[in-house]
Design an enzyme around this catalytic site. Structure first.
Site, PDB file in Angstrom:
ATOM      1  N   TYR A  72      64.675 -53.548  50.720  1.00 43.64           N
ATOM      2  CA  TYR A  72      66.327 -53.926  50.866  1.00 43.64           C
ATOM      3  C   TYR A  72      66.523 -54.258  49.045  1.00 43.64           C
ATOM      4  CZ  TYR A  72      70.261 -56.270  51.345  1.00 43.64           C
ATOM      5  OH  TYR A  72      72.186 -55.964  51.238  1.00 43.64           O
ATOM      6  N   PHE A 124      92.744 -34.125  44.188  1.00 42.38           N
ATOM      7  CA  PHE A 124      91.724 -34.044  45.705  1.00 42.38           C
ATOM      8  C   PHE A 124      92.428 -35.498  46.340  1.00 42.38           C
ATOM      9  CE2 PHE A 124      88.473 -34.843  47.982  1.00 42.38           C
ATOM     10  CZ  PHE A 124      88.137 -33.752  48.765  1.00 42.38           C
ATOM     11  N   THR A 125      92.306 -34.267  48.188  1.00 46.09           N
ATOM     12  CA  THR A 125      92.697 -35.688  48.235  1.00 46.09           C
ATOM     13  C   THR A 125      92.520 -37.929  49.064  1.00 46.09           C
ATOM     14  OG1 THR A 125      90.840 -35.087  50.358  1.00 46.09           O
ATOM     15  CG2 THR A 125      93.619 -34.236  50.493  1.00 46.09           C
ATOM     16  N   ASP A 215      85.465 -36.329  37.808  1.00 46.08           N
ATOM     17  CA  ASP A 215      84.600 -36.052  39.333  1.00 46.08           C
ATOM     18  C   ASP A 215      83.958 -34.586  38.998  1.00 46.08           C
ATOM     19  OD1 ASP A 215      84.236 -35.060  42.238  1.00 46.08           O
ATOM     20  OD2 ASP A 215      86.289 -35.875  42.742  1.00 46.08           O
ATOM     21  N   LYS A 258      77.572 -32.268  47.850  1.00 46.38           N
ATOM     22  CA  LYS A 258      78.205 -31.048  47.152  1.00 46.38           C
ATOM     23  C   LYS A 258      76.630 -30.554  46.581  1.00 46.38           C
ATOM     24  CE  LYS A 258      82.453 -32.341  48.901  1.00 46.38           C
ATOM     25  NZ  LYS A 258      83.064 -33.685  48.976  1.00 46.38           N
ATOM     26  N   ARG A 384      95.093 -24.761  54.329  1.00 50.90           N
ATOM     27  CA  ARG A 384      94.942 -25.183  53.871  1.00 50.90           C
ATOM     28  C   ARG A 384      96.400 -24.575  52.994  1.00 50.90           C
ATOM     29  NH1 ARG A 384      93.055 -29.952  53.626  1.00 50.90           N
ATOM     30  NH2 ARG A 384      91.209 -30.477  53.109  1.00 50.90           N
ATOM     31  N   PHE A 451      96.752 -32.849  59.515  1.00 51.30           N
ATOM     32  CA  PHE A 451      96.037 -31.543  59.840  1.00 51.30           C
ATOM     33  C   PHE A 451      94.858 -32.017  60.462  1.00 51.30           C
ATOM     34  CE2 PHE A 451      93.343 -32.467  56.309  1.00 51.30           C
ATOM     35  CZ  PHE A 451      93.134 -33.835  55.625  1.00 51.30           C
TER      36      PHE A 451
END
Ligand code: PLP
Length: 462
Positions: A72, A124-125, A215, A258, A384, A451
């Site tokens: 843990y 970015f969303t 990011d 990614k 998109r 979407f």
């Protein structure tokens, strides 16, 4: 024939794919309301929906999973991850999270003050959503070229310093306390920032007391473009370029799904000098994610990520990765399929507005194009465009964005060159019958992020 870049790895285990007929896929498409998000993965042959969490891990990473220390507190894999972050990215402090948006949540809740302006190189969303939830006001400061699919500008990810100066002039430096920069901008088509731009931005921000948070979700792919295109970097190692990019920031978050080459994971990281912010985020991680030595990841996942961060910096891996994306781009370009130029790092973006010029944007050409590519060859892509952009809350009208695109996103180390050739054939077959493709109308329209779950029906042709 476009140039090929042989993959510096070979196949040890295979995952069988289901080959289906056009008739079967047409039925699947109708049941999914012409929305590729609503297809079952078993009915998809080549899945180019996203590059997020879809990478293939190496045998070394799989071996790393067996070395998971599931304590843990104080798992050895956490210390390995910290060491990898320090070595590859140069950040001194790490807060692990379950994925990228977990890190964004902690960061914006702790850094932002209500009313702060948050300039980003395109949105970015999830990043924009978390900035707004913390009371921030998003402002796009990307260069104009990023919004033009035909522009061949090599650095479409760059920040336009004039736009940033204008924001500081308008809102005052006390409301513009940070800039968020994403190398290899996702929404612009995987387009890189140059090191020169980052340097210039850093120097401007230093003078004005503005911090830079990055990011770094696709940082290795951006480093590849700098090595390939920017003067003075050809002899640099990818790792050195990556560390140099990070040196122009105060801290960063990463969706490890990614360029971390793993299926799940993320983290926040800070340079020395940001201890206050680091400690605030580290205390909040225990509320939302997990103890500060695992943050929602299993020990084995942290180990795979520590290994992935080093593997992604191999220059020949990146040449093959970006080379594969470019191979598909060139196959389509040779047949005059309308594309976003230049080719980006993680996918090929089709310009649906030019592909289906007989359709009005309110007949959702990109949505229909993605549907047709699936029906043709079982290749799944993503819209998109007008559907993703949603409606203006005041007028209730569609936003009709300038970019009306279909994204063919290539998972890392997953598909072969033949899969790319097959994908190109499927797109080209639709291109040859493009004049007969009808538009779509909503059959069901959700109120938020429509979407993901919307359903459509073809508009009957006269
Ligand atoms: C995917 C992504 C995120 C969000 O990360 P998740 O791991 O999906 O939560 C943030 N920023 C960029 C640029 C991304 O591509």
């Amino acid at each position: 024939m476009p140039r090929c870049f042989p993959e510096p790895y070979k196949i040890k285990m295979v995952e069988p794919l289901q080959v289906t007929t056009k008739e079967y896929r047409q039925r699947c498409l109708e049941e999914a309301g012409y929305n590729t998000f609503l297809l079952a993965s078993k009915d998809v042959f080549i899945d180019l929906l996203t590059d997020s969490g879809t990478s293939a891990m190496s045998d070394v990473q799989w071996a790393g999973l067996m070395r998971g220390d599931e304590a843990y507190a104080g798992s050895r894999n956490f210390y390995n991850l910290c060491e990898a972050v320090q070595e590859v990215l140069g950040y001194a402090h790490v807060v692990p999270t379950h994925q990228g948006r977990g890190a964004e949540h902690l960061f914006f809740q702790n850094f932002l003050r209500a009313g702060d302006v948050v300039p980003m190189n395109m949105y970015f969303t999830t990043t924009r959503q978390h900035a707004e939830l913390a009371g921030g006001l998003f402002q796009d400061v990307i260069v104009d070229e990023a919004h033009d699919p035909a522009s061949r500008f090599p650095w479409k990810g760059n920040v336009d310093l004039e736009k940033l100066r204008a924001l500081v002039a308008k809102y005052g430096a006390d409301r513009v306390r940070m800039v968020s920069v994403a190398p290899n901008v996702n929404m612009a088509g995987g387009q890189p920032c140059s090191m020169a731009n980052l340097k210039e931005l850093r120097s401007y921000c230093k003078q004005n007391g503005i911090r830079i948070f990055m990011d770094i979700t696709r940082i290795a792919e951006n480093a590849h473009f700098i090595k390939e295109r920017e003067e003075g970097y050809a002899q640099w190692s990818i790792k050195d370029i990556v560390r140099e990019i990070c040196a122009h920031s105060d801290g960063a978050w990463m969706s490890a799904k990614k360029d971390g080459l793993v299926n799940i994971g993320g983290f926040l990281a800070f340079h020395k000098g940001q201890e206050d912010l680091f400690e605030q985020c580290r205390s909040m991680v225990v509320v939302y994610e997990g103890l500060h030595t695992y943050g929602g990841m299993a020990g084995r996942d942290m180990e795979a990520l520590a290994i992935g961060l080093r593997e992604v910096c191999q220059a020949d891996y990146l040449a093959a990765r970006v080379g594969q994306v470019r191979f598909l781009h060139e196959l389509l370009d040779e047949e005059k399929v309308p594309l976003v130029h230049p080719c980006g790092g993680h996918g090929v973006f089709l310009n649906a507005r030019e592909f289906l010029p007989h359709l009005d944007q309110d007949q959702y050409p990109a949505q229909m194009l993605a549907a047709q590519i699936y029906a043709e060859g079982g290749v799944r892509s993503m819209e998109r465009g007008n559907v993703s952009a949603g409606r203006d809350p005041e007028t209730g009208q569609n936003r009709r964005p300038r970019l009306e695109l279909v994204r063919l996103t290539i998972p890392r180390r997953v598909y072969t060159q033949t899969h790319m050739e097959y994908t190109a054939e499927s797109v080209i077959d639709v291109f040859r019958r493009r004049e007969k493709v009808p538009g779509l109308a909503f059959a069901y329209e959700p109120a938020m992020l429509r979407f993901f779950q919307a359903q459509f029906a073809p508009i009957p042709q006269e």
